[in-house]
Design a protein around this motif. Structure first.
Motif, PDB file in Angstrom:
ATOM      1  N   SER A   1      12.458   0.038 -18.942  1.00  0.00           N
ATOM      2  CA  SER A   1      12.165   0.530 -20.260  1.00  0.00           C
ATOM      3  C   SER A   1      10.614   0.826 -20.703  1.00  0.00           C
ATOM      4  N   LYS A   2       9.939   0.014 -19.911  1.00  0.00           N
ATOM      5  CA  LYS A   2       8.361   0.138 -20.262  1.00  0.00           C
ATOM      6  C   LYS A   2       7.867   1.306 -19.476  1.00  0.00           C
ATOM      7  N   GLY A   3       8.902   1.901 -18.738  1.00  0.00           N
ATOM      8  CA  GLY A   3       8.260   3.066 -17.967  1.00  0.00           C
ATOM      9  C   GLY A   3       7.910   2.801 -16.438  1.00  0.00           C
ATOM     10  N   ILE A   4       8.039   1.458 -16.162  1.00  0.00           N
ATOM     11  CA  ILE A   4       7.823   1.263 -14.714  1.00  0.00           C
ATOM     12  C   ILE A   4       8.804   1.577 -13.830  1.00  0.00           C
ATOM     13  N   THR A   5       8.305   2.252 -12.641  1.00  0.00           N
ATOM     14  CA  THR A   5       9.391   2.534 -11.504  1.00  0.00           C
ATOM     15  C   THR A   5       9.401   1.191 -10.578  1.00  0.00           C
ATOM     16  N   VAL A   6      10.573   0.756 -10.744  1.00  0.00           N
ATOM     17  CA  VAL A   6      10.766  -0.324  -9.918  1.00  0.00           C
ATOM     18  C   VAL A   6      11.123  -0.289  -8.435  1.00  0.00           C
ATOM     19  N   ARG A   7      10.159  -0.355  -7.469  1.00  0.00           N
ATOM     20  CA  ARG A   7      10.410   0.075  -6.116  1.00  0.00           C
ATOM     21  C   ARG A   7      11.025  -0.694  -4.971  1.00  0.00           C
ATOM     22  N   ALA A   8      10.669  -2.188  -5.365  1.00  0.00           N
ATOM     23  CA  ALA A   8      11.205  -2.988  -4.241  1.00  0.00           C
ATOM     24  C   ALA A   8      11.560  -4.310  -4.929  1.00  0.00           C
TER      25      ALA A   8
ATOM     26  N   GLN B   1       0.842  -1.256  -0.108  1.00  0.00           N
ATOM     27  CA  GLN B   1       0.018   0.019   0.061  1.00  0.00           C
ATOM     28  C   GLN B   1       0.967   1.326   0.178  1.00  0.00           C
ATOM     29  N   LEU B   2       1.865   1.223   0.634  1.00  0.00           N
ATOM     30  CA  LEU B   2       2.857   2.224   0.895  1.00  0.00           C
ATOM     31  C   LEU B   2       3.625   2.549  -0.409  1.00  0.00           C
ATOM     32  N   LEU B   3       4.082   1.580  -1.183  1.00  0.00           N
ATOM     33  CA  LEU B   3       4.986   1.511  -2.356  1.00  0.00           C
ATOM     34  C   LEU B   3       4.230   1.783  -3.630  1.00  0.00           C
ATOM     35  N   ILE B   4       2.998   1.356  -3.581  1.00  0.00           N
ATOM     36  CA  ILE B   4       2.410   1.468  -4.977  1.00  0.00           C
ATOM     37  C   ILE B   4       1.468   2.585  -5.125  1.00  0.00           C
ATOM     38  N   SER B   5       1.556   3.523  -5.982  1.00  0.00           N
ATOM     39  CA  SER B   5       0.535   4.423  -6.157  1.00  0.00           C
ATOM     40  C   SER B   5      -0.271   4.189  -7.392  1.00  0.00           C
ATOM     41  N   SER B   6       0.407   3.604  -8.295  1.00  0.00           N
ATOM     42  CA  SER B   6      -0.347   3.193  -9.554  1.00  0.00           C
ATOM     43  C   SER B   6       0.263   1.922 -10.521  1.00  0.00           C
ATOM     44  N   GLU B   7      -0.365   1.486 -11.346  1.00  0.00           N
ATOM     45  CA  GLU B   7       0.282   0.232 -12.201  1.00  0.00           C
ATOM     46  C   GLU B   7       1.652   0.552 -12.731  1.00  0.00           C
ATOM     47  N   LYS B   8       2.080   1.931 -12.569  1.00  0.00           N
ATOM     48  CA  LYS B   8       3.765   2.342 -12.929  1.00  0.00           C
ATOM     49  C   LYS B   8       4.496   1.908 -11.763  1.00  0.00           C
ATOM     50  N   ASP B   9       3.940   1.541 -10.773  1.00  0.00           N
ATOM     51  CA  ASP B   9       5.102   1.044  -9.648  1.00  0.00           C
ATOM     52  C   ASP B   9       5.104  -0.464  -9.685  1.00  0.00           C
ATOM     53  N   GLY B  10       6.243  -0.795  -9.832  1.00  0.00           N
ATOM     54  CA  GLY B  10       6.631  -2.265  -9.811  1.00  0.00           C
ATOM     55  C   GLY B  10       7.216  -2.813  -8.718  1.00  0.00           C
ATOM     56  N   ILE B  11       6.727  -3.923  -8.358  1.00  0.00           N
ATOM     57  CA  ILE B  11       7.474  -4.805  -7.496  1.00  0.00           C
ATOM     58  C   ILE B  11       8.077  -6.197  -8.042  1.00  0.00           C
ATOM     59  N   LEU B  12       9.372  -6.118  -8.001  1.00  0.00           N
ATOM     60  CA  LEU B  12      10.019  -7.512  -8.501  1.00  0.00           C
ATOM     61  C   LEU B  12       9.754  -8.619  -7.475  1.00  0.00           C
ATOM     62  N   CYS B  13       9.076  -9.535  -8.120  1.00  0.00           N
ATOM     63  CA  CYS B  13       8.865 -11.203  -7.463  1.00  0.00           C
ATOM     64  C   CYS B  13       9.389 -12.208  -8.023  1.00  0.00           C
TER      65      CYS B  13
ATOM     66  N   LEU C   1      -4.173  -6.097  -5.667  1.00  0.00           N
ATOM     67  CA  LEU C   1      -5.178  -5.264  -5.091  1.00  0.00           C
ATOM     68  C   LEU C   1      -4.866  -4.035  -5.017  1.00  0.00           C
ATOM     69  N   HIS C   2      -3.653  -3.721  -4.944  1.00  0.00           N
ATOM     70  CA  HIS C   2      -3.296  -2.081  -4.639  1.00  0.00           C
ATOM     71  C   HIS C   2      -2.757  -1.521  -6.369  1.00  0.00           C
ATOM     72  N   GLY C   3      -3.115  -2.122  -7.144  1.00  0.00           N
ATOM     73  CA  GLY C   3      -3.168  -1.497  -8.583  1.00  0.00           C
ATOM     74  C   GLY C   3      -1.766  -1.328  -9.010  1.00  0.00           C
ATOM     75  N   GLY C   4      -0.714  -2.173  -8.513  1.00  0.00           N
ATOM     76  CA  GLY C   4       0.509  -2.043  -9.031  1.00  0.00           C
ATOM     77  C   GLY C   4       0.840  -2.938 -10.065  1.00  0.00           C
TER      78      GLY C   4
END
Lengths: 546, 478
Positions: A279-286, A221-233, A247-250
């Motif tokens: 390169s796809k415009g995603i800001t990877v946050r975590a 919830q903290l890290l994701i503001s939109s689908e532009k925020d990415g989390i490496l899994c 659920l958080h739209g990331g």
């Protein structure tokens, strides 16, 4: 006449950008002040500034339905998220189980064995006696005033209950606690972390939660503001991560673990995926790392962990370290090292790396899933960020007290010399050695199956075999509109009563098929499981062999 | 830095939850410095000396340590009915308290909840439509998460409201559509206000999807009349809103004119088409009532007229969290099916429950009267729930001083109150109020014997405050 104080919406980043269209809905990126936006402003009514584009989101589709809440009008993020661990196969299993009660003879098996979920105590594992003694005394504190209690409880459990109750204001275990958890219990946990790692831990960095999962949700919830925020899994991954991100739209940015090298984590793969996402415009946050792994069971080598820490530091990623299986290591050549310990032993401190470490009481040798206890240790964040984490925690007031007590016990169990120590150690080692044995037995059995390879379970609670499905089977699955591994798993369930989770629930390299099976059924059930599985697999292959 | 304040999710930054906000944090600081603090900021009865009911604690202690049940001397410490009940609840689990249950909660407990609802309302209740949650708050968040798709979805919320609603709507990126309760009419709800709020929201392009009622009210304490509930349900029917009925205080009723009636009962009484079409989700908890078991985190919601496929989606999301905590589920079972006359533990249970409720009723009166005896304070009687929400008239001098201190006036007042007396309240601005009108929320939970002293302490502070600030702006008195 009442006046509403209406405040103007402030424009924030990419406010006017449209979202990618979701089924039935488009939405605008407006930022609104909600009712209690800031404590020093008068309460306001949310007021969207309307932009020129139309949105078919408004209106409750009243022409298509007279009910306001229908499937069409649900939050699309809810519709999008998936969680296979309790998904379709489990629903079928539950129906079978009900039917089995009345139609015993209709089935080639007489019980359903749930190997889909890491829920040890539902399969006969006993809780640790000392822990439950303490919990019982804290549940009903009047017991501590009765002399008869000494005849029923160990003396150190009585001492520990007193100690814990002294740390709770008014000894009130029914009161909401501090939103991070009871201070004295956090002190015990911090001491336990320090004893484990050899590096200090601050009780103020600890946030106790109802299980580890709510902590993961908070961070998303903290890290994701939109689908532009990415989390490496990691792929395969425990689907809490994919579900929470949805659920958080990331955006989930996958990095593939290498099955051929025991589910190894390659930094080159991390780099590759990171660059592609950017390169796809995603800001990877975590970066989320599960160690020991779920479903894959690998325990990371320390050198690997150092590379990961460096990677996060260089790329400015928050490291989300899911360490809930830290007490489940079954092989002598691997050891659990917390990421905190690794980072600190590299000389990295609070200023160098943002690290969130998750622990739970659900796993290990304690297996207290139903109690819902856990914590996250949050280090490297500035105080303004930590305030936001605190604020999120406070909306739910606090996690359940019983779970908090258990978490402190798990991190500071009986020590040599304590009255309960011997029985505690016997219980603990009994459970862990049995888990190791079951892991080995099941792994060997799976590797004997035609077309199946299975990496060893170095840790955690699962086996994740790879099935080389014949083309005929894949075609049959497609005809049944089911993923091939789900097709196999359903057949397995119907033939044997064994419930596993298809690999597609965890994601996998496309074109490969797996299933996840727990190692948790009691030892005396394992031979029957092995036999039934072996028999089923043979007949499946007989039917579908190319 | 990998994670900076600036790059945090804006919805998180915007959300506020005053109950554990500025005042609470300041109170905690002062407590660390050694000052005696009376925490009246949150409905947390056990923290203020209320004792847990004996029977449920006995049952749950036995469930925590089932090996006790096999001990020959267990009867020395536990009555036979507690032992029987522990065995009953353990048999409903699939491995005791330590196993994940069904994600909706143990079927056996949900059945008991359904039976309770049926006894209470006189209408059948389906256990499949009842989900147990880790506290009612989690249930509220789950339902709002389904309903809110974006900022154009509005939720009608009473003002003043319990800030779980504003915080959650903020976090989910939705819009809060306020409807004002009328303080001069005992915090009554006028349907015309509702209509006005909805019209205003719609004119701004908001799709109003749901309406929240808190009955009995928090912070306001009013109990809705049956007529009022009917109006509300009719309104939801005609405006196509799902009604979220927060009924967590249903056991806390301190007057006899308006007993608690559930929204479900009224809805069913209204018959077709309402009973078949109005969508309703009702919430309850073990945290309040005379149980006050806040720390267990136990609650449930019951869905009415929610389509099966939607129920499936809600179930899906619940399953990601695996299961609600099992101990609290047992507390819930015990709450909805408490000891009956004839049970060994009945007398003690009845005595303890009655004692708590009667004392709460007396404390509601003491507090209301105490506030009303101050000339600048007007306080509606606490008809239900656990709070007192007095209106404090602040003189212009105080408003000025607050402004200079950079604080909202009621925050300023409450901070001064805290520093002078140790009483930790929540400023009315945390709940929402009419512009220019100030309140504070306190609980009626401090021990009865301490109440007179607390009210005296408040009065003394208030009188001194008024003296100080009424005179400080003397030349411009209007």
């Amino acid at each position: 006449m009442r006046r509403f104080v209406i405040s103007q919406a402030k424009n924030l980043i990419d406010q006017t950008r449209r979202r990618r269209p979701l089924p039935n809905h488009k939405s605008l990126r407006l930022r609104l002040l909600s009712l209690a936006a800031a404590p020093d402003s008068a309460p306001v009514l949310s007021s969207p500034r309307l932009f020129s584009s139309s949105s078919d989101m408004s209106g409750s589709d009243s022409s298509s339905s007279s009910l306001p809440v229908t499937l069409d009008s649900l939050n699309p993020k809810v519709l999008k998220c998936e969680y296979a661990v309790r998904g379709e196969i489990v629903n079928i299993a539950q129906r079978l189980q009900e039917d089995l009660k009345i139609n015993k003879d209709a089935y080639p098996f007489d019980e359903i064995i749930y190997c889909n979920i890491g829920n040890p105590q539902s399969l006969g594992q006993q809780p640790i006696t000392f822990f439950r003694e303490v919990l019982a005394l804290c549940s009903h504190t009047a017991l501590l005033d009765e002399s008869a209690t000494h005849g029923l409880f160990s003396s150190d459990s009585i001492d520990r209950a007193w100690k814990i109750l002294d740390q709770i204001p008014g000894k009130a275990t029914g009161a909401y606690s501090h939103s991070q958890g009871i201070k004295g219990l956090r002190d015990a946990i911090a001491a336990g972390i320090e004893a484990r790692d050899g590096f200090p831990a601050d009780p103020n960095d600890i946030f106790m939660t109802d299980g580890a999962s709510p902590g993961v949700h908070m961070m998303m919830q903290l890290l994701i503001s939109s689908e532009k925020d990415g989390i490496l899994c990691p792929i395969p991954q425990y689907p809490l991560y994919s579900a929470s991100i949805a659920l958080h739209g990331g955006s989930l940015v996958p990095y593939y673990l290498d099955e051929a090298s025991g589910w190894g984590l390659e930094i080159s793969e991390l780099k590759k995926q990171l660059e592609e996402a950017r390169s796809k415009g995603i800001t990877v946050r975590a970066l989320a790392v599960i160690n020991p792994g779920n479903p894959t069971g690998q325990v990371l080598a320390e050198e690997n962990q150092r590379e990961i820490v460096d990677f996060c530091k260089q790329e400015r990623l928050v490291l989300l370290a899911d360490e809930v299986y830290q007490e489940n290591v079954y092989v002598p050549d691997k050891k659990f090292h917390s990421f905190k310990k690794v980072a600190r032993s590299m000389g990295y401190g609070e200023k160098d790396i943002c690290l969130v470490s998750f622990q739970s009481i659900s796993k290990g040798y304690y297996g207290e899933c139903g109690k819902r206890g856990g914590y996250m240790e949050v280090t490297g964040f500035t105080s303004d960020v930590r305030e936001q984490i605190y604020k999120l925690a406070s909306v739910n007031l606090c996690s359940n007290i019983s779970g908090q007590i258990l978490a402190s016990l798990v991190m500071s169990p009986p020590k040599p010399g304590d009255d309960s120590y011997d029985s505690y150690i016997a219980e603990k080692e009994g459970i862990l050695s049995s888990l190791a044995k079951r892991a080995k037995t099941l792994e060997e059995a799976l590797n004997k199956l035609e077309g199946v390879t299975c990496n060893r379970a170095e840790g955690a609670m699962y086996l994740f075999p790879c099935i080389n499905l014949p083309q005929k089977a894949i075609a049959a699955a497609e005809a049944a509109k089911t993923a091939p591994d789900a097709f196999y798993c359903k057949r397995l369930l119907n033939a044997t009563g064994i419930v596993v989770v298809p690999g597609s629930g965890f994601r996998q390299v496309p074109g490969t098929w797996h299933f996840r099976c727990t190692i948790l059924p009691q030892e005396d059930k394992i031979p029957a499981i092995v036999n039934r599985l072996t028999e089923f697999h043979k007949s499946f292959m007989d039917e579908f062999r190319d | 830095m990998a994670l900076e304040y600036e790059s945090l999710n804006e919805n998180v930054k915007k959300c506020q939850y005053a109950v554990r906000g500025e005042l609470y944090l300041r109170a905690s600081e002062l407590q660390k410095e050694g000052k005696k603090i009376i925490f009246t900021n949150v409905g947390n009865p056990h923290a203020l000396g209320q004792k847990p009911l004996t029977f449920p604690r006995q049952v749950v202690a036995l469930c925590q340590a089932p090996f006790l049940l096999d001990h020959p001397n267990v009867g020395m410490l536990f009555p036979a009915d507690a032992i029987a009940r522990a065995k009953h609840y353990l048999s409903l689990t699939s491995g005791g308290l330590g196993a994940y249950s069904d994600s909706r909660g143990l079927p056996g407990v949900r059945k008991e909840v359904a039976e309770f609802i049926q006894r209470r309302d006189g209408y059948p209740s389906d256990p499949e439509l009842i989900f147990l949650t880790d506290g009612a708050s989690k249930g509220v968040m789950q339902i709002l998460n389904c309903v809110i798709r974006g900022e154009r979805d509005g939720i009608l919320v009473p003002v003043p409201q319990y800030p779980l609603y504003s915080a959650t709507i903020s976090l989910l990126g939705g819009s809060l559509v306020p409807y004002y309760l009328d303080e001069s009419e005992n915090w009554g709800l006028d349907v015309n206000n509702l209509r006005q709020s909805v019209a205003q929201a719609r004119s701004q392009g908001i799709s109003v999807r749901a309406m929240v009622i808190i009955n009995p009210g928090n912070p306001t304490g009013q109990c809705l009349s049956e007529a009022n509930l009917r109006e509300i349900l009719r309104f939801c029917y005609s405006e196509k809103l799902v009604l979220l009925g927060d009924e967590v205080y249903q056991q806390n009723i301190y007057q006899d004119e308006r007993p608690f009636i559930s929204s479900k009962k009224v809805l069913m009484d209204m018959g077709s088409p309402f009973s078949k079409e109005v969508q309703l989700v009702s919430f309850h908890t073990v945290s309040k009532g005379y149980w006050g078991e806040c720390g267990q985190r136990g609650g449930y919601f019951e869905m009415t007229n929610i389509p099966p496929r939607v129920v499936e989606e809600i179930y899906k999301v619940a399953s990601i969290a695996l299961s609600p905590n099992v101990s609290a589920q047992i507390f819930m079972g015990l709450m909805v099916s408490p000891p009956k006359p004839g049970d060994i533990s009945y007398d003690q249970f009845a005595r303890e429950s009655k004692g708590i409720l009667e004392s709460l009723r007396r404390r509601a009166r003491i507090m209301t009267d105490g506030f009303n005896s101050c000339k600048n304070v007007v306080c509606n009687f606490t008809e239900g729930a656990m709070y007192s929400f007095p209106q404090i008239r602040l003189p212009p001098g105080a408003l000025q001083a607050a402004k200079q201190a950079g604080k909202v006036p009621d925050v300023f007042y409450c901070l001064k109150l805290l520093e002078a007396t140790g009483i930790s309240t929540v400023p009315g601005s945390g709940f929402g109020q009419k512009e220019g009108v100030f309140h504070l929320r306190t609980t009626i939970l401090p021990a009865e014997e301490e109440m007179p002293e607390i009210m005296d302490s408040f009065k003394k502070f208030n009188d001194e405050f008024m003296t100080q600030y009424e005179n400080s702006f003397g030349y411009s008195r209007m």
